[in-house]
Design a protein around this motif. Sequence first.
Motif: not given
Length: 306
Positions: A210-230
């Motif tokens: 996973g990742t621990m970025p700043a907090c203004e684009f969480p939805d983008v990070c979530v989407q990237i993660y979900q696409l990757f793990v799927s």
Amino acid sequence: MSTNQASLKGVYPILATPFTETGEVDEQSLRELVRFQLAAKVDGIALFGNASEMYTLLERERELIAGIVVDEVKGRVPLVFGSGHTGLEGAVQLSKWAQKAGADALMVLPPYMVKPDGKRMIEYFGAIAKAVDVPIMLQDAPIASGVSIPVPAMAKLAKEYENIAYVKVEAPPTTVKITEVIEQSEGRLTVFGGLNGMYYYEELCRGAVGTMPACEFPDVCVQIYQLFVSGDKDAARALFYRYLPFIRIGTIAGFAMAVHKEVLKAGGVIRSAYVRNPNAPIDDILRSEAFETLKGLDPLVLNWKR
């Protein structure tokens, strides 16, 4: 959450600390910021990290912030508290407090004023591990702290202390170090990426969970993660590359905190982009450069106003 139960993975944004225009902690904005993270379906939330301006916070402010975040989250996602300090005693005290205040895990920087030698570094992390029951994440952030944690030291700590179970790798090149940590720790250490997600896609390819970025684009990070793990790596990579100029502008030394907050403010998540000294506010040129990177993109933050 005991050491055995904890299994952190996915997107854990580092919560910014919203201030009023006069520099006080803004409770209402902080609550809205937590709601924004939860709406983005983050896997967890980290507070008191570098992107929280934790080095500027007073003790009573930490207590206030922790109370508000715990109240808003209500156990829905795990909370990771930063509890590093300039010395061993301070780190132990802060870590014990964090566990009592609701931390499910701790993210710990090495001492960052006097640079520790190998023996001192092992003693410091060891003392913290013995003082708490929650999992510990070693935060390897030499750009911010001036101290790099050597991979053999990480592996030794993971072998000696069961609750030293995670590493946040922020030492560039993060990708290379992630591979070294996974190999040398013989699987004992689970790795998150940092540096605002600058190498997020490549880190996932290297085995980061996973990742621990700043907090203004969480939805983008979530989407990237979900696409990757799927298994849809092509779509994950394409989305990451689309947002990379924006991610990159959120790493500008001295102004990064102001960039994060200006975007959150523009979306109505927080009311003020005030940053505390020694961070600097951004000027109109830098602000327009930041928003230029979002042209043609549609992150949740810009659609938050209700």
